[in-house]
Design a protein around this motif. Structure first.
Motif, PDB file in Angstrom:
ATOM      1  N   ASN A 582       1.086  -1.026   0.039  1.00 18.96           N
ATOM      2  CA  ASN A 582       0.023   0.067  -0.008  1.00 18.96           C
ATOM      3  C   ASN A 582       0.824   1.275   0.009  1.00 18.96           C
ATOM      4  OD1 ASN A 582      -1.817   2.224   0.501  1.00 18.96           O
ATOM      5  ND2 ASN A 582      -2.980   1.193   2.102  1.00 18.96           N
ATOM      6  N   ALA A 583       1.083   1.920  -1.085  1.00 23.45           N
ATOM      7  CA  ALA A 583       1.968   3.094  -1.319  1.00 23.45           C
ATOM      8  C   ALA A 583       1.261   4.420  -0.965  1.00 23.45           C
ATOM      9  CB  ALA A 583       2.410   3.000  -2.760  1.00 23.45           C
ATOM     10  N   GLY A 584      -0.016   4.277  -0.659  1.00 25.07           N
ATOM     11  CA  GLY A 584      -1.088   5.660  -0.485  1.00 25.07           C
ATOM     12  C   GLY A 584      -0.992   6.010   0.836  1.00 25.07           C
ATOM     13  N   THR A 585      -2.032   6.929   0.991  1.00 25.76           N
ATOM     14  CA  THR A 585      -1.938   7.266   2.755  1.00 25.76           C
ATOM     15  C   THR A 585      -3.196   6.891   3.440  1.00 25.76           C
ATOM     16  OG1 THR A 585      -3.071   9.421   1.561  1.00 25.76           O
ATOM     17  CG2 THR A 585      -0.730   9.351   1.978  1.00 25.76           C
ATOM     18  N   ILE A 588      -6.162   0.240   2.333  1.00 23.51           N
ATOM     19  CA  ILE A 588      -7.018  -0.375   1.135  1.00 23.51           C
ATOM     20  C   ILE A 588      -7.767  -1.702   1.491  1.00 23.51           C
ATOM     21  CG2 ILE A 588      -6.640  -1.478  -1.190  1.00 23.51           C
ATOM     22  CD1 ILE A 588      -4.167   0.308  -1.407  1.00 23.51           C
ATOM     23  N   ASN A 589      -8.976  -1.835   1.419  1.00 22.09           N
ATOM     24  CA  ASN A 589      -9.709  -2.902   2.030  1.00 22.09           C
ATOM     25  C   ASN A 589     -10.121  -3.623   0.698  1.00 22.09           C
ATOM     26  OD1 ASN A 589     -10.283  -1.831   4.521  1.00 22.09           O
ATOM     27  ND2 ASN A 589     -11.656  -0.321   3.688  1.00 22.09           N
ATOM     28  N   ALA A 643     -10.950  -3.991  -4.659  1.00 20.93           N
ATOM     29  CA  ALA A 643     -11.159  -3.341  -3.320  1.00 20.93           C
ATOM     30  C   ALA A 643     -12.348  -2.609  -3.358  1.00 20.93           C
ATOM     31  CB  ALA A 643      -9.933  -2.283  -3.308  1.00 20.93           C
ATOM     32  N   ASP A 644     -12.760  -2.095  -1.984  1.00 21.42           N
ATOM     33  CA  ASP A 644     -14.208  -1.548  -1.660  1.00 21.42           C
ATOM     34  C   ASP A 644     -14.149  -0.348  -2.374  1.00 21.42           C
ATOM     35  OD1 ASP A 644     -14.841  -3.703  -0.126  1.00 21.42           O
ATOM     36  OD2 ASP A 644     -14.372  -2.765   1.807  1.00 21.42           O
ATOM     37  N   GLY A 645     -14.999   0.193  -3.118  1.00 26.67           N
ATOM     38  CA  GLY A 645     -15.194   1.484  -3.683  1.00 26.67           C
ATOM     39  C   GLY A 645     -14.893   1.151  -5.379  1.00 26.67           C
ATOM     40  N   GLY A 646     -14.716  -0.101  -5.833  1.00 28.01           N
ATOM     41  CA  GLY A 646     -14.409  -0.221  -7.054  1.00 28.01           C
ATOM     42  C   GLY A 646     -13.150  -0.447  -7.599  1.00 28.01           C
ATOM     43  N   ALA A 647     -12.001  -0.129  -7.172  1.00 31.27           N
ATOM     44  CA  ALA A 647     -10.676  -0.101  -7.596  1.00 31.27           C
ATOM     45  C   ALA A 647     -10.411  -1.348  -7.608  1.00 31.27           C
ATOM     46  CB  ALA A 647      -9.716   0.616  -6.439  1.00 31.27           C
ATOM     47  N   ASN A 648      -9.495  -1.844  -8.706  1.00 31.95           N
ATOM     48  CA  ASN A 648      -9.003  -3.338  -8.774  1.00 31.95           C
ATOM     49  C   ASN A 648      -7.687  -3.134  -9.566  1.00 31.95           C
ATOM     50  OD1 ASN A 648      -9.326  -3.457 -11.974  1.00 31.95           O
ATOM     51  ND2 ASN A 648     -11.275  -2.704 -11.399  1.00 31.95           N
ATOM     52  N   TRP A 649      -6.841  -4.100  -9.484  1.00 32.73           N
ATOM     53  CA  TRP A 649      -5.462  -4.223 -10.091  1.00 32.73           C
ATOM     54  C   TRP A 649      -5.484  -5.757 -10.688  1.00 32.73           C
ATOM     55  CZ3 TRP A 649      -6.866  -2.551  -5.422  1.00 32.73           C
ATOM     56  CH2 TRP A 649      -6.791  -1.057  -5.102  1.00 32.73           C
ATOM     57  N   THR A 650      -4.338  -5.879 -11.584  1.00 37.43           N
ATOM     58  CA  THR A 650      -4.577  -7.098 -12.288  1.00 37.43           C
ATOM     59  C   THR A 650      -2.818  -7.810 -12.386  1.00 37.43           C
ATOM     60  OG1 THR A 650      -6.331  -6.702 -13.729  1.00 37.43           O
ATOM     61  CG2 THR A 650      -4.706  -8.481 -14.452  1.00 37.43           C
TER      62      THR A 650
END
Length: 707
Positions: A582-585, A588-589, A643-650
């Motif tokens: 998690n490189a953010g602030t 991430i759920n 992730a909650d909120g609709g974000a996704n990574w592949t």
């Protein structure tokens, strides 16, 4: 540590009994550390609060308020706190251990002790609103504080990272080659001017001679080719604390604002999570109710736990914001009903007042610190001397958990001498008490009065920005001059408020004169922030004004890095570890992982937790993936993390299963246990086995008695 006006003989010659024994025992067990004492003196208690240097200056050698009377005498400090000299009891009661006091006293006795500086650069991140390409945003500020005992020398100040060119230093009071004194700070202003569309990130880096050699702040912003909305929030999480089971909590409010250039439209506002059903949503934010640029709305969330123990959930707001959707964590616990209250300040000091003159007024704030509503059955001052509760208290109605009310206390002495009393507020389940003191006199006295009687609220301010200063006037309508003995900001979030104005410690206000106190709110983190302005005069009058504000922050898009982002297993069947960071602030759920192709997650005790789980800022874990092909052929697939909120990574995956032999050799049971070789249908072990059997039969015939 303020108003240290003790007689030199007091701490040296008047210690008796257990107190002296305890001090001697402490001195035998602890060799005082002057360097540690210097840190406490300059920075305040380890748990947070006002530093001694705020009232006595950075060096005890100035002997402000006779601080040198405590040189190598911790009992002097302890006695001053116990007697609330100069408001020390309010500031430090229970915050310093005996060892801490010994160390502070050692530093006062050896103020020349030195060590390396320590730097603190806050806030941890600065997030800019969506900005049109080629246009510069407003500035945000980071504060560099020297929390160590030595001078902090600044080497360089710059911006580093992938999009460093989109951010620039725009001013401030910090400068390369400059120095920050112990206990002091300076600011760095940063602006954002995106060159390309999309999320941009970099870091503000300050190199110095403090511990670690450098400090940094994460920078983020979104460049847009056309005007876009940008969502900001007043809190990234809500903790309801310990709530009474089966009773609704007081609603907690979250402000959503649009700092972008176009309207913000909400597509969904939803409650979810493990205990999502116990939460109730309210407020004036609504789907399909656009929020214009610069406007804001409020969401409220209430919780009603049905059982004891921890609960959790999340509030997700999906919108057209350039910086993505927002997820706010919700947490708390169910507990038995408990009534409790607290008072601020915990002591009132009116100082000397003229006999027969106008009554002096000070306010006490009562807070419901329990989880059930409070009803005050009586509020009164016990003791003689002219103390009373003034009409107009707003503590007459039931007080909800977390709510506050105010009690005005009057002092009008009718005789000479010192007086003491106790304000007692009795409620369902207990009482809260506040010590009250003052003195009556016929001599000329100062009569300090503040233009503010209640809390000073600054509203909502974005992290990295400052509120407009609030001015409080200190007047002296009395007949004698007054001197300011203490003027500090204290409390859990004291660092989020800035003190200024013409009033100053040791400053004098003549009869009929005045000075100003300026307070400013500069939040270092989102959410509700609170502190207190504490003022004490040489006549013993003490004022405490609550300070409140709410920090808001641009919601940062989830920033999950994957290492590696793709992998080819080849013909190997070994599993592969993929590191998620998690490189953010914000947390991430991660809610789900969807696999395609002959790939699947491998359970590993040292890997990431079972989904769903929250990955905190800066945290990492390993996702272990295995390759299980069903046939010989090239394979491809992927895993999509959601992730909650609709974000996704592949993560892209590939493999090449090994070829299976066309005519595999038949299985051979060599030697019955795999120990012999059968070749051409003849097993050489058969002859040996037959010979052994014949030998056994011959032996049994020769020895019939033993068979």
């Amino acid at each position: 540590m303020t108003g240290f006006r003790l007689n030199q003989s007091g701490p040296r010659h008047h210690m008796r009994g257990a107190g002296l024994c305890a001090l001697l025992a402490m001195s035998q067990a602890h060799a005082a550390d002057a360097l540690h004492g210097k840190t406490l003196y300059l920075n305040g208690p380890a748990g947070g609060g006002t530093a001694c240097a705020r009232c006595h200056t950075a060096s005890p050698t100035a002997n402000v308020s006779k601080i040198l009377s405590a040189a190598n005498h911790p009992a002097a400090i302890s006695a001053a706190i116990a007697a609330n000299k100069g408001g020390m009891g309010n500031l430090y009661a229970g915050k310093f251990s005996d060892v801490d006091l010994a160390d502070i006293a050692a530093f006062i006795g050896n103020p020349g002790v030195s060590a390396a500086p320590a730097a603190s650069l806050n806030p941890a991140s600065l997030a800019f609103s969506g900005t049109l390409l080629g246009q510069a945003s407003g500035t945000l500020a980071a504060t560099l504080a020297n929390t160590g005992p030595g001078a902090l020398n600044i080497d360089t100040i710059g911006v580093t990272g992938a999009a460093a060119a989109d951010f620039s230093i725009a001013g401030g009071t910090c400068a390369p080659g400059g120095a920050v004194a112990a206990g002091a700070n300076c600011t760095v202003l940063v602006s954002f001017k995106p060159s390309v569309a999309g999320a941009r990130s970099a870091s503000l880096a300050v190199a110095h001679n403090g511990t670690g050699g450098s400090s940094s702040v994460a920078l983020s912003g979104t460049g847009s080719a056309a005007p876009q909305a940008t969502i900001g929030v007043s809190a990234t999480s809500i903790n309801f604390g310990a709530l009474a089971t089966n009773a609704p909590s007081a609603p907690q409010s979250i402000t959503l604002n649009n700092s972008g250039q176009s309207a913000l439209t909400f597509s969904s506002i939803t409650l979810a999570g493990a205990n999502g059903a116990i939460f109730t949503l309210g407020g004036d934010c609504a789907v399909n109710k656009p929020l214009a640029g610069g406007a804001s709305c409020a969401l409220t969330v209430a919780a009603q736990p049905t059982a004891s123990g921890a609960f959790a959930g999340n509030l997700t707001v999906a919108s057209n914001a350039a910086n993505g959707n927002v997820t706010i964590g919700l947490a708390g616990s169910g507990a038995s009903a408990t009534a409790a209250a607290s008072a601020t300040p915990n002591a009132l000091a009116f100082g000397s007042q003229t006999i027969g003159g106008a009554a002096a007024t000070q306010n006490v704030t009562l807070t419901n610190s329990g989880n059930v509503a409070l009803t005050f059955s009586s509020i009164a001052v016990n003791g003689a001397g002219g103390f009373s509760v003034a009409p107009g208290s707003d503590c007459v109605a039931a007080l909800a958990p977390g709510a506050t009310c105010s009690v005005p206390v009057l002092f009008a002495p009718m005789a000479n001498g010192a007086f003491a009393g106790t304000l007692v507020a009795t409620f369902n389940g207990g009482a809260v008490q506040v010590a009250v003191s003052g003195a009556g006199t016929t001599a000329a006295v100062a009569t300090p009065a503040l233009s503010d009687a209640g809390p000073i609220g600054f509203g909502e301010i974005q992290v990295g920005k400052s509120a407009a200063p609030h001015t409080t006037v200190l007047r002296n309508p009395g007949t004698a001059a007054l001197t300011i003995a203490t003027l500090v900001i204290d409390g859990a979030n004291g660092g989020d408020f800035v003190l200024g104005g013409t009033c100053a410690v040791t400053g004098m206000v003549s009869p009929g004169g005045s000075c100003t106190i300026e307070t400013t709110f500069k939040p270092g983190a989102p959410g509700a922030r609170a502190a207190s302005l504490l003022l004490l005069t040489n006549g013993g009058t003490q004022f405490s004004l609550p300070l409140t504000g709410t920090g808001t922050a641009i919601a940062a898009a989830p920033a999950l890095t994957l290492t590696p982002q793709s992998f080819d297993f080849g013909a190997s069947a070994a599993s592969k570890r993929f590191t998620l960071t998690n490189a953010g602030t914000a947390a991430i759920n991660l809610s789900a992982a969807t696999f395609s192709g002959p790939f699947a997650r491998v359970n590993d005790a040292s890997g990431c937790a079972a989904l769903p789980f929250a990955l905190q800022p800066g945290a990492s874990c390993d996702l272990v993936i295995g390759y299980t092909p069903a046939a010989s052929s090239a394979s491809s697939g992927s895993v999509v993390l959601q992730a909650d909120g609709g974000a996704n990574w592949t993560i892209a995956l590939a493999g090449q299963a090994a070829a299976v032999p066309a005519n595999p050799a038949p299985a051979q049971n060599q030697g019955g246990g795999g120990c012999s070789s059968v070749r051409d249908g003849t097993d050489p072990m058969l002859a040996l086995l037959a010979l052994l059997a014949a030998g056994v039969l011959f032996w049994r015939r020769r020895n019939p008695a033993q068979s």
